[in-house]
Design a protein around this motif. Structure first.
Motif, PDB file in Angstrom:
ATOM      1  N   ASN A 229       0.815  -1.229   0.000  1.00 45.67           N
ATOM      2  CA  ASN A 229       0.000   0.000   0.000  1.00 45.67           C
ATOM      3  C   ASN A 229       0.846   1.276   0.000  1.00 45.67           C
ATOM      4  O   ASN A 229       0.310   2.372   0.093  1.00 45.67           O
ATOM      5  CB  ASN A 229      -0.958   0.007   1.191  1.00 45.67           C
ATOM      6  N   LYS A 230       2.175   1.136  -0.064  1.00 42.01           N
ATOM      7  CA  LYS A 230       3.108   2.268  -0.158  1.00 42.01           C
ATOM      8  C   LYS A 230       3.023   3.220   1.032  1.00 42.01           C
ATOM      9  O   LYS A 230       3.255   4.417   0.908  1.00 42.01           O
ATOM     10  CB  LYS A 230       2.891   3.030  -1.468  1.00 42.01           C
ATOM     11  N   THR A 231       2.715   2.677   2.181  1.00 39.57           N
ATOM     12  CA  THR A 231       2.639   3.465   3.418  1.00 39.57           C
ATOM     13  C   THR A 231       3.228   2.650   4.562  1.00 39.57           C
ATOM     14  O   THR A 231       2.966   1.462   4.679  1.00 39.57           O
ATOM     15  CB  THR A 231       1.174   3.814   3.757  1.00 39.57           C
ATOM     16  N   VAL A 232       4.015   3.307   5.393  1.00 46.04           N
ATOM     17  CA  VAL A 232       4.498   2.690   6.628  1.00 46.04           C
ATOM     18  C   VAL A 232       3.605   3.206   7.753  1.00 46.04           C
ATOM     19  O   VAL A 232       3.460   4.415   7.928  1.00 46.04           O
ATOM     20  CB  VAL A 232       5.967   3.051   6.908  1.00 46.04           C
ATOM     21  N   ALA A 233       3.003   2.293   8.475  1.00 45.31           N
ATOM     22  CA  ALA A 233       2.155   2.656   9.616  1.00 45.31           C
ATOM     23  C   ALA A 233       2.912   2.362  10.905  1.00 45.31           C
ATOM     24  O   ALA A 233       3.586   1.336  11.019  1.00 45.31           O
ATOM     25  CB  ALA A 233       0.857   1.864   9.584  1.00 45.31           C
ATOM     26  N   ILE A 234       2.800   3.270  11.855  1.00 39.48           N
ATOM     27  CA  ILE A 234       3.405   3.099  13.181  1.00 39.48           C
ATOM     28  C   ILE A 234       2.266   2.952  14.184  1.00 39.48           C
ATOM     29  O   ILE A 234       1.396   3.817  14.279  1.00 39.48           O
ATOM     30  CB  ILE A 234       4.273   4.314  13.589  1.00 39.48           C
ATOM     31  N   LEU A 235       2.292   1.841  14.903  1.00 35.52           N
ATOM     32  CA  LEU A 235       1.296   1.596  15.950  1.00 35.52           C
ATOM     33  C   LEU A 235       1.956   1.725  17.310  1.00 35.52           C
ATOM     34  O   LEU A 235       3.095   1.311  17.494  1.00 35.52           O
ATOM     35  CB  LEU A 235       0.699   0.195  15.824  1.00 35.52           C
ATOM     36  N   GLU A 236       1.219   2.276  18.253  1.00 35.53           N
ATOM     37  CA  GLU A 236       1.673   2.363  19.639  1.00 35.53           C
ATOM     38  C   GLU A 236       0.826   1.414  20.471  1.00 35.53           C
ATOM     39  O   GLU A 236      -0.402   1.471  20.422  1.00 35.53           O
ATOM     40  CB  GLU A 236       1.503   3.784  20.171  1.00 35.53           C
ATOM     41  N   PHE A 237       1.496   0.541  21.218  1.00 34.51           N
ATOM     42  CA  PHE A 237       0.820  -0.391  22.118  1.00 34.51           C
ATOM     43  C   PHE A 237       1.082   0.068  23.541  1.00 34.51           C
ATOM     44  O   PHE A 237       2.231   0.212  23.955  1.00 34.51           O
ATOM     45  CB  PHE A 237       1.355  -1.817  21.936  1.00 34.51           C
TER      46      PHE A 237
END
Length: 134
Positions: free
Chosen positions: A13-21
């Motif tokens: 999808n050409k996007t880097v997603a950053i998740l916070e846990f």
């Protein structure tokens, strides 16, 4: 703060997603998205909070996300840090458009080099490089 962890993922999808846990609260949220121009093949963090992204067009991007190492949950921060992380990107290219970056690795800290700024890069062109980002 104890119990904060971050996950970066990307792909077609050409996007880097950053998740916070936030493990102490047992919740997570998406805190940042970094757009890329091609499919993402590899991602790797170093201990300082630098995120390296390798894509299908031969581009290596290094984003400074050291703000995430502050110990504060993103919801407690001023959101200027997100713009700073995106602005503080370094882009390296190799055989642009003809070579995919397929492997990235931060060199571990050792006695001879007391830093984590040595990056190993490999791609579909069969070339292996070590890049000193100090």
């Amino acid at each position: 703060k104890k119990g904060l962890q971050y996950l970066a993922f990307g792909g077609g999808n050409k996007t880097v997603a950053i998740l916070e846990f936030r493990t102490h609260e047992q919740i997570w949220e998406s805190v940042l998205q970094i757009p890329c121009k091609a499919h993402i093949n590899d991602l790797v963090w170093n201990g300082k909070g630098m995120l390296c992204i390798g894509d299908d067009d031969g581009i290596v991007s290094v984003a400074d996300l050291s703000y995430l190492k502050s110990g504060k949950a993103v919801s407690e921060m001023n959101y200027n840090w997100q713009r700073q992380g995106i602005i503080s990107q370094l882009k390296l290219t190799r055989n642009l458009g003809r070579n995919g970056i397929t492997s990235l690795c931060w060199h571990p800290k050792c006695e001879l080099r007391n830093n984590q700024d040595l990056l190993a890069v490999g791609g579909t062109d069969g070339i292996f490089e070590l890049i000193d980002l100090t």
